[in-house]
Design an enzyme around this catalytic site. Structure first.
Site, PDB file in Angstrom:
ATOM      1  CE  LYS A 172       5.032  -5.708 -12.092  1.00  0.00           C
ATOM      2  NZ  LYS A 172       3.584  -5.587 -12.116  1.00  0.00           N
ATOM      3  CG  ASP A 210       3.576  -2.832 -10.008  1.00  0.00           C
ATOM      4  OD1 ASP A 210       2.512  -3.441 -10.209  1.00  0.00           O
ATOM      5  OD2 ASP A 210       4.306  -3.085  -9.025  1.00  0.00           O
TER       6      ASP A 210
HETATM    7  P1  NDP Z   1       0.711   2.356  -5.584  1.00  0.00           P
HETATM    8  O1  NDP Z   1       2.162   2.681  -5.526  1.00  0.00           O
HETATM    9  O2  NDP Z   1      -0.216   3.309  -6.217  1.00  0.00           O
HETATM   10  O3  NDP Z   1       0.170   2.031  -4.112  1.00  0.00           O
HETATM   11  C1  NDP Z   1       0.723   1.022  -3.344  1.00  0.00           C
HETATM   12  C2  NDP Z   1       0.046   1.016  -1.989  1.00  0.00           C
HETATM   13  O4  NDP Z   1       0.483  -0.131  -1.267  1.00  0.00           O
HETATM   14  C3  NDP Z   1       0.419   2.225  -1.150  1.00  0.00           C
HETATM   15  O5  NDP Z   1      -0.642   2.517  -0.282  1.00  0.00           O
HETATM   16  C4  NDP Z   1       1.637   1.711  -0.391  1.00  0.00           C
HETATM   17  O6  NDP Z   1       1.862   2.378   0.832  1.00  0.00           O
HETATM   18  C5  NDP Z   1       1.231   0.283  -0.112  1.00  0.00           C
HETATM   19  N1  NDP Z   1       2.441  -0.550   0.014  1.00  0.00           N
HETATM   20  C6  NDP Z   1       3.437  -0.692  -0.894  1.00  0.00           C
HETATM   21  N2  NDP Z   1       4.385  -1.521  -0.423  1.00  0.00           N
HETATM   22  C7  NDP Z   1       3.978  -1.874   0.813  1.00  0.00           C
HETATM   23  C8  NDP Z   1       4.520  -2.707   1.807  1.00  0.00           C
HETATM   24  N3  NDP Z   1       5.699  -3.328   1.627  1.00  0.00           N
HETATM   25  N4  NDP Z   1       3.808  -2.870   2.949  1.00  0.00           N
HETATM   26  C9  NDP Z   1       2.610  -2.247   3.147  1.00  0.00           C
HETATM   27  N5  NDP Z   1       2.056  -1.436   2.226  1.00  0.00           N
HETATM   28  C10 NDP Z   1       2.722  -1.258   1.087  1.00  0.00           C
HETATM   29  O7  NDP Z   1       0.637   0.902  -6.296  1.00  0.00           O
HETATM   30  P2  NDP Z   1      -0.591   0.213  -7.016  1.00  0.00           P
HETATM   31  O8  NDP Z   1      -1.850   0.581  -6.332  1.00  0.00           O
HETATM   32  O9  NDP Z   1      -0.444   0.466  -8.466  1.00  0.00           O
HETATM   33  O10 NDP Z   1      -0.258  -1.336  -6.780  1.00  0.00           O
HETATM   34  C11 NDP Z   1      -0.729  -2.065  -5.640  1.00  0.00           C
HETATM   35  C12 NDP Z   1      -0.662  -3.546  -5.940  1.00  0.00           C
HETATM   36  O11 NDP Z   1      -1.470  -3.841  -7.090  1.00  0.00           O
HETATM   37  C13 NDP Z   1       0.716  -4.115  -6.268  1.00  0.00           C
HETATM   38  O12 NDP Z   1       0.797  -5.444  -5.811  1.00  0.00           O
HETATM   39  C14 NDP Z   1       0.723  -4.110  -7.794  1.00  0.00           C
HETATM   40  O13 NDP Z   1       1.644  -5.045  -8.330  1.00  0.00           O
HETATM   41  C15 NDP Z   1      -0.710  -4.536  -8.065  1.00  0.00           C
HETATM   42  N6  NDP Z   1      -1.198  -4.215  -9.388  1.00  0.00           N
HETATM   43  C16 NDP Z   1      -1.234  -2.926  -9.847  1.00  0.00           C
HETATM   44  C17 NDP Z   1      -1.736  -2.648 -11.105  1.00  0.00           C
HETATM   45  C18 NDP Z   1      -1.918  -1.258 -11.589  1.00  0.00           C
HETATM   46  O14 NDP Z   1      -2.561  -1.084 -12.631  1.00  0.00           O
HETATM   47  N7  NDP Z   1      -1.418  -0.242 -10.909  1.00  0.00           N
HETATM   48  C19 NDP Z   1      -2.148  -3.744 -12.014  1.00  0.00           C
HETATM   49  C20 NDP Z   1      -2.177  -5.049 -11.393  1.00  0.00           C
HETATM   50  C21 NDP Z   1      -1.691  -5.264 -10.144  1.00  0.00           C
HETATM   51  P3  NDP Z   1       3.037   3.473   0.923  1.00  0.00           P
HETATM   52  O15 NDP Z   1       2.470   4.720   0.330  1.00  0.00           O
HETATM   53  O16 NDP Z   1       3.336   3.568   2.377  1.00  0.00           O
HETATM   54  O17 NDP Z   1       4.209   2.920   0.137  1.00  0.00           O
END
Ligand code: NDP
Length: 453
Positions: A130, A170
């Site tokens: 990561k 991510d």
């Molecule tokens: P994105 O950046 O596309 O979206 C993240 C979302 O989570 C946004 O809505 C963001 O809100 C919110 N968020 C981020 N940090 C916080 C926080 N500290 N508190 C509250 N809300 C928060 O990321 P992904 O959708 O790609 O990833 C989401 C999760 O899924 C993560 O844990 C990631 O590690 C996991 N994941 C992702 C994969 C992928 O293929 N993308 C694969 C496997 C796991 P805001 O816009 O306000 O920041």
């Protein structure tokens, strides 16, 4: 070493805490896994003798570096970048890159550790890694993001490679950022290889990679519900996040006949009592991806919906199933109690470690269906693995074939969890234990084959 000399679980955890001061997320992730593994290896002295868990919980290496870039006003900015290469026993390191101000070495070590188990669970040959930086892409221009990505890759390129370490997206890293990083890698090395996944379709990306994590998370939920002779149709779902994982999970819930009641971001959540239709979900995708807007704007567009601000989370809304898809530790004990009191029957984690240890115990005690992220969100990395295969063979597979492969992989992960997490004499499956043990066993057996290295 004699079996009687083995450290017990409390001593092991004490050691992890001592060796990793100020890294609570990493300690939490190891603790969650260690409990199940200690039980599993109690009568398997070889895993103790070869210190397998101790070795998996010590990354192969952690690279940390300075990333300088120039903002649009000509100011020089300095960020810190990392790549954590946790374990490559079963394949090249593989795991995303995160851009968020909350990124620390502890967060990336926890994610790389989890990724090692997750990648093993997919059945594909991928090790765990990561990376990321404490860079906030919000409010930055495209050119600022481009300069940052290029600067980061100018250091990162020497640590990665198609057979060495293959990063992906991510939080904060989507198609735009992957494009900039891939372009810089290609420019420096003069090589066109599958060194990153999540690429654009024009330059080696795979169909359905964007949708895979969210869809896979719902497929996993579907498999769990099937086990108790239910399905997604007619279920009310509460989802957190509004990024890649959340919006695609929402889309799949709706396609399967369920109702999505909430989405959120770091500022708060939206409750739409009419449910998010596919059109409304597309509106959210457009808002977040293209306009880089805030989820609160949804309530201005769709009048029946209500926005709850100040970082409020959606877990108090009554539902049948909950899908935490935003970030780590976003679902805590008080939230778990509300979900259980409102009759929630299943939780499928789209994010990594969104449920903290206490809340996880509450779900386990209540005996509801609970899928940990390392199993439920593995669809993304699985399709990344398929992107690597396509790049190596220099071909592109069809969407229907990939959709089927994703469904097969998620069913396979479910069945591996069931094999190791089933309880004799009942049909209850402890998916956390099942995922931990199945992932561990594959990596551990490969490590045993290599001896002490
Ligand atoms: P994105 O950046 O596309 O979206 C993240 C979302 O989570 C946004 O809505 C963001 O809100 C919110 N968020 C981020 N940090 C916080 C926080 N500290 N508190 C509250 N809300 C928060 O990321 P992904 O959708 O790609 O990833 C989401 C999760 O899924 C993560 O844990 C990631 O590690 C996991 N994941 C992702 C994969 C992928 O293929 N993308 C694969 C496997 C796991 P805001 O816009 O306000 O920041």
């Amino acid at each position: 070493m004699a079996v009687s000399d083995h450290v017990d679980l409390p001593k092991f955890i004490e050691g992890v805490k001592r060796r990793n001061p100020g890294q609570p997320e990493f300690v939490q992730a190891v603790q969650e896994v260690a409990q199940d593994i200690f039980e599993f290896i109690a009568d398997k002295p070889k895993y103790h003798e070869y210190q397998i868990l101790r070795r998996i919980a010590e990354p192969d290496r952690v690279v940390s570096f300075r990333v300088c870039w120039e903002d649009d006003k000509g100011n020089i900015r300095v960020q810190r970048g990392w790549r954590v290469q946790n374990n490559n026993a079963i394949g090249p390191y593989k795991g995303g890159i995160r851009f968020h101000p909350s990124v620390t070495e502890s967060v990336l070590k926890f994610l790389a550790f989890e990724q090692t188990f997750k990648n093993a669970l997919t059945g594909l040959p991928m090790g765990g890694g990561k990376g990321g930086a404490n860079f906030n892409p919000k409010g930055k221009s495209d050119h600022e993001v481009m300069r940052f990505c290029q600067s980061l890759m100018t250091e990162l390129y020497r640590h990665i490679g198609a057979d060495v370490d293959v990063p992906a997206g991510d939080i904060g890293v989507g198609a735009r950022e992957i494009g900039y990083m891939f372009g810089q890698y290609k420019r420096i090395t003069n090589e066109f290889t599958g060194v990153l996944t999540g690429k654009g379709l024009e330059f080696g990306g795979s169909l359905i990679r964007t949708e895979a994590t969210g869809y896979g998370c719902v497929y996993f939920l579907e498999n769990m519900l099937k086990h108790i002779k239910q399905d997604v149709a007619g279920k009310k779902a509460v989802i957190s996040g509004s990024g890649n994982v959340a919006t695609h999970a929402a889309e799949k819930i709706v396609q399967l006949g369920g109702t999505v009641l909430t989405l959120s971001d770091s500022e708060g959540f939206i409750h739409d009592p009419d449910g998010f239709t596919l059109e409304k979900i597309n509106w959210v995708k457009e808002l977040k991806n293209r306009r880089r807007g805030r989820i609160s704007e949804y309530a201005k567009e769709f009048k029946n919906a209500k926005f709850y601000g100040e970082g409020a989370r959606p877990w108090g809304i009554a539902c049948d199933v909950a899908l935490p898809c935003a970030t780590q530790n976003e679902l805590q004990a008080a939230d778990a109690k509300k979900l259980l009191a409102n009759g929630c029957k299943a939780v499928s984690e789209g994010a990594n470690m969104p449920t903290d240890l206490e809340a996880t115990h509450l779900f386990k005690e209540a005996g509801i269906l609970f899928a940990p992220g390392k199993a439920a969100n593995a669809g993304g990395v699985a399709v990344s693995g398929l992107e690597m295969s396509q790049n190596s063979a220099r071909i592109s597979w069809k969407e229907d074939d990939l959709q089927k492969l994703l469904q097969d992989i998620m069913r396979g992960i479910h069945d591996r969890c069931a094999e190791y997490g089933g309880k004799a004499g009942t049909d209850h499956i402890d998916y956390v234990r099942g995922a931990n043990i199945a992932g561990f066993k594959k990596v551990a057996d490969a490590m045993l084959a290599f001896g002490v290295v």
